[in-house]
Write an enzyme that holds these catalytic residues in place. Structure first.
Site, PDB file in Angstrom:
ATOM      1  N   SER A   1       0.818  -1.208   0.000  1.00 50.22           N
ATOM      2  CA  SER A   1       0.000   0.000   0.000  1.00 50.22           C
ATOM      3  C   SER A   1       0.858   1.268   0.000  1.00 50.22           C
ATOM      4  O   SER A   1       0.371   2.334  -0.352  1.00 50.22           O
ATOM      5  CB  SER A   1      -0.885   0.028   1.238  1.00 50.22           C
ATOM      6  OG  SER A   1      -1.710  -1.096   1.258  1.00 50.22           O
TER       7      SER A   1
ATOM      8  N   HIS B   1      -1.675  -2.316  -6.953  1.00 48.81           N
ATOM      9  CA  HIS B   1      -2.304  -2.165  -5.632  1.00 48.81           C
ATOM     10  C   HIS B   1      -3.798  -2.457  -5.668  1.00 48.81           C
ATOM     11  O   HIS B   1      -4.567  -1.689  -6.248  1.00 48.81           O
ATOM     12  CB  HIS B   1      -2.037  -0.730  -5.130  1.00 48.81           C
ATOM     13  CG  HIS B   1      -2.532  -0.474  -3.758  1.00 48.81           C
ATOM     14  ND1 HIS B   1      -3.198   0.668  -3.404  1.00 48.81           N
ATOM     15  CD2 HIS B   1      -2.478  -1.225  -2.645  1.00 48.81           C
ATOM     16  CE1 HIS B   1      -3.518   0.614  -2.127  1.00 48.81           C
ATOM     17  NE2 HIS B   1      -3.101  -0.528  -1.642  1.00 48.81           N
TER      18      HIS B   1
ATOM     19  N   GLU C   1      -4.643   0.188  -8.517  1.00 50.88           N
ATOM     20  CA  GLU C   1      -3.718   1.270  -8.866  1.00 50.88           C
ATOM     21  C   GLU C   1      -2.414   0.646  -9.386  1.00 50.88           C
ATOM     22  O   GLU C   1      -1.828  -0.209  -8.719  1.00 50.88           O
ATOM     23  CB  GLU C   1      -3.415   2.128  -7.626  1.00 50.88           C
ATOM     24  CG  GLU C   1      -4.606   2.949  -7.151  1.00 50.88           C
ATOM     25  CD  GLU C   1      -4.324   3.690  -5.843  1.00 50.88           C
ATOM     26  OE1 GLU C   1      -4.788   4.825  -5.703  1.00 50.88           O
ATOM     27  OE2 GLU C   1      -3.654   3.127  -4.952  1.00 50.88           O
TER      28      GLU C   1
ATOM     29  N   ASN D   1      -5.122   5.955  -0.919  1.00 50.52           N
ATOM     30  CA  ASN D   1      -4.701   5.993   0.487  1.00 50.52           C
ATOM     31  C   ASN D   1      -4.310   7.392   0.952  1.00 50.52           C
ATOM     32  O   ASN D   1      -4.406   7.705   2.138  1.00 50.52           O
ATOM     33  CB  ASN D   1      -3.592   4.984   0.763  1.00 50.52           C
ATOM     34  CG  ASN D   1      -4.175   3.603   0.986  1.00 50.52           C
ATOM     35  OD1 ASN D   1      -5.343   3.473   1.364  1.00 50.52           O
ATOM     36  ND2 ASN D   1      -3.395   2.576   0.745  1.00 50.52           N
TER      37      ASN D   1
HETATM   38  N1  LIG Z   1      -4.956  -5.247   4.421  1.00 48.05           N
HETATM   39  C1  LIG Z   1      -5.309  -4.372   3.491  1.00 48.05           C
HETATM   40  O1  LIG Z   1      -6.388  -3.779   3.546  1.00 48.05           O
HETATM   41  C2  LIG Z   1      -4.413  -4.096   2.319  1.00 48.05           C
HETATM   42  C3  LIG Z   1      -4.930  -3.450   1.183  1.00 48.05           C
HETATM   43  C4  LIG Z   1      -4.109  -3.256   0.059  1.00 48.05           C
HETATM   44  C5  LIG Z   1      -2.793  -3.651   0.104  1.00 48.05           C
HETATM   45  N2  LIG Z   1      -2.290  -4.258   1.218  1.00 48.05           N
HETATM   46  C6  LIG Z   1      -0.884  -4.698   1.202  1.00 48.05           C
HETATM   47  O2  LIG Z   1      -0.867  -6.095   0.994  1.00 48.05           O
HETATM   48  C7  LIG Z   1       0.249  -6.661   1.698  1.00 48.05           C
HETATM   49  C8  LIG Z   1      -0.285  -7.767   2.592  1.00 48.05           C
HETATM   50  O3  LIG Z   1      -1.199  -7.234   3.524  1.00 48.05           O
HETATM   51  P1  LIG Z   1      -2.235  -8.192   4.291  1.00 48.05           P
HETATM   52  O4  LIG Z   1      -3.134  -7.297   5.037  1.00 48.05           O
HETATM   53  O5  LIG Z   1      -2.784  -9.211   3.348  1.00 48.05           O
HETATM   54  O6  LIG Z   1      -1.247  -8.932   5.324  1.00 48.05           O
HETATM   55  P2  LIG Z   1      -1.527 -10.214   6.247  1.00 48.05           P
HETATM   56  O7  LIG Z   1      -0.658 -10.066   7.440  1.00 48.05           O
HETATM   57  O8  LIG Z   1      -2.977 -10.470   6.410  1.00 48.05           O
HETATM   58  O9  LIG Z   1      -0.947 -11.434   5.348  1.00 48.05           O
HETATM   59  C9  LIG Z   1       0.409 -11.556   5.010  1.00 48.05           C
HETATM   60  C10 LIG Z   1       0.699 -13.028   4.785  1.00 48.05           C
HETATM   61  O10 LIG Z   1       2.006 -13.147   4.250  1.00 48.05           O
HETATM   62  C11 LIG Z   1       2.637 -14.282   4.819  1.00 48.05           C
HETATM   63  N3  LIG Z   1       4.086 -14.094   4.696  1.00 48.05           N
HETATM   64  C12 LIG Z   1       4.876 -13.234   5.384  1.00 48.05           C
HETATM   65  N4  LIG Z   1       6.156 -13.345   4.943  1.00 48.05           N
HETATM   66  C13 LIG Z   1       6.139 -14.287   3.964  1.00 48.05           C
HETATM   67  C14 LIG Z   1       7.155 -14.837   3.116  1.00 48.05           C
HETATM   68  N5  LIG Z   1       8.433 -14.433   3.207  1.00 48.05           N
HETATM   69  N6  LIG Z   1       6.795 -15.781   2.214  1.00 48.05           N
HETATM   70  C15 LIG Z   1       5.515 -16.207   2.135  1.00 48.05           C
HETATM   71  N7  LIG Z   1       4.516 -15.731   2.909  1.00 48.05           N
HETATM   72  C16 LIG Z   1       4.839 -14.768   3.803  1.00 48.05           C
HETATM   73  C17 LIG Z   1       2.127 -14.319   6.245  1.00 48.05           C
HETATM   74  O11 LIG Z   1       2.243 -15.657   6.776  1.00 48.05           O
HETATM   75  C18 LIG Z   1       0.671 -13.860   6.071  1.00 48.05           C
HETATM   76  O12 LIG Z   1      -0.214 -14.959   5.906  1.00 48.05           O
HETATM   77  C19 LIG Z   1       0.947  -5.517   2.419  1.00 48.05           C
HETATM   78  O13 LIG Z   1       2.047  -5.086   1.668  1.00 48.05           O
HETATM   79  C20 LIG Z   1      -0.116  -4.428   2.480  1.00 48.05           C
HETATM   80  O14 LIG Z   1       0.458  -3.140   2.445  1.00 48.05           O
HETATM   81  C21 LIG Z   1      -3.067  -4.516   2.314  1.00 48.05           C
END
Ligand SMILES: NC(=O)c1ccc[n+]([C@@H]2O[C@H](COP(=O)([O-])OP(=O)(O)OC[C@H]3O[C@@H](n4cnc5c(N)ncnc54)[C@H](O)[C@@H]3O)[C@@H](O)[C@H]2O)c1
Length: 286
Positions: A122, A143, A155, A194
């Protein structure tokens, strides 16, 4: 325009990754979703089964379409196996630059040379990640929004190192995912949505800390007065207060500006483990 995108691998089966993967499989891509955590993979796979079953129950997909989608969707824990055929990798792991650099370094070694390496981050712009690879023209921000199965915007950010071909391919993939691409011609912290969201969230936390109104009333004001579908605190609970904390800390470490630190309310909730819907408690109880 080079190799067409047929195989997509999503790294991370958390909040975002599992839904991006299901969306890709529904849209006809051969899809692998991987996570280092076996429990996350099991949860994602169980969710895919129940979500797809509910699509049949609601008359949105036929039994045959669901069977074809399931045949296109795999959940795995081994990175090497999951990316060997990937045309596009979408990384959706924890929002920490050093972890993403490590993963992109590995991806660069393991993936075919034509593979586009996108990050769903993000806030972390791809020019910070691209140096971990020898293919900067193919390292890009793509994104998605939460929940990825529902939200239709994507995005795409054209950092100075990103080729026109990479952007054009991601625009085409986004349309194939039945979503709407928006291309940012330059990198900027927070992209478009964002930045707008942060401004509202910052003011909501400020009003709460000043004791002006309750969490519930601020959410109601924003929903009824601005016509937003959800209040800022409801949204924080959905996207994860832990994520808001890490985002604030990353920004502060980058800028050194105290004003960028997460607000005291976010720090307090983070330390108490009240991270939102996924743990049953955040600003609201679930
Ligand atoms: N949560 C949101 O609303 C949102 C929205 C858009 C973008 N994002 C972006 O998406 C990304 C993930 O966010 P999220 O909320 O899904 O996180 P999350 O914590 O729910 O999930 C992340 C997952 O990645 C896994 N993981 C961590 N390191 C790893 C590795 N080296 N290899 C394989 N798996 C690994 C973890 O076990 C976990 O299941 C972030 O960069 C965030 O900025 C999040």
């Amino acid at each position: 325009m080079g190799t067409p995108i047929k195989h997509i691998t999503v790294i991370g089966a958390g909040n975002m990754g599992h839904q991006i993967a299901i969306c890709a499989a529904i849209s006809g891509f051969q899809t692998v979703c991987i996570d280092q955590n076996e429990e996350a993979i099991k949860r994602a796979s169980d969710f895919a089964d129940s979500y797809l079953a509910s699509r049949i129950a609601k008359g949105r997909m036929s039994g045959i379409e669901v069977a074809q989608t399931k045949a296109r969707l795999q959940f795995k824990t081994s990175l090497a196996e999951a990316v060997k055929e990937a045309d596009l990798v979408i990384e959706a792991i924890i929002e920490k630059l050093e972890v993403k650099l490590d993963v992109f370094g590995q991806l660069d070694q393991l993936c075919p040379s034509h593979t586009i390496l996108a990050t769903n981050s993000s806030y972390i712009v791809s020019s910070q990640i691209a140096p971990a690879t020898k293919r900067p023209d193919k390292v890009v921000n793509m994104h998605f929004f939460n929940p990825a199965l529902v939200m239709s915007l994507v995005e795409i950010v054209k950092g100075p190192h990103v080729s026109d071909e990479t952007v054009a391919k991601l625009e085409a993939v986004t349309v194939q995912l039945s979503k709407t691409p928006v291309v940012l011609q330059k990198e900027i912290y927070g992209f478009v949505v964002n930045r707008m969201l942060q401004a509202t969230r910052k003011e909501a936390l400020n009003l709460l800390d000043l004791g002006i109104a309750s969490v519930e009333d601020i959410d109601q004001a924003v929903i009824k007065g601005l016509g937003y579908p959800m209040g800022p605190f409801q949204l924080l609970d959905l996207t994860g207060i832990d994520l808001a904390y890490h985002v604030g800390m990353e920004k502060y470490q980058d800028s050194g500006n105290e004003a960028d630190k997460p607000s005291p309310t976010i720090v307090d909730k983070f330390q108490k483990g009240e991270w939102g819907k996924k743990v049953g408690k955040g600003f609201y109880e679930y």
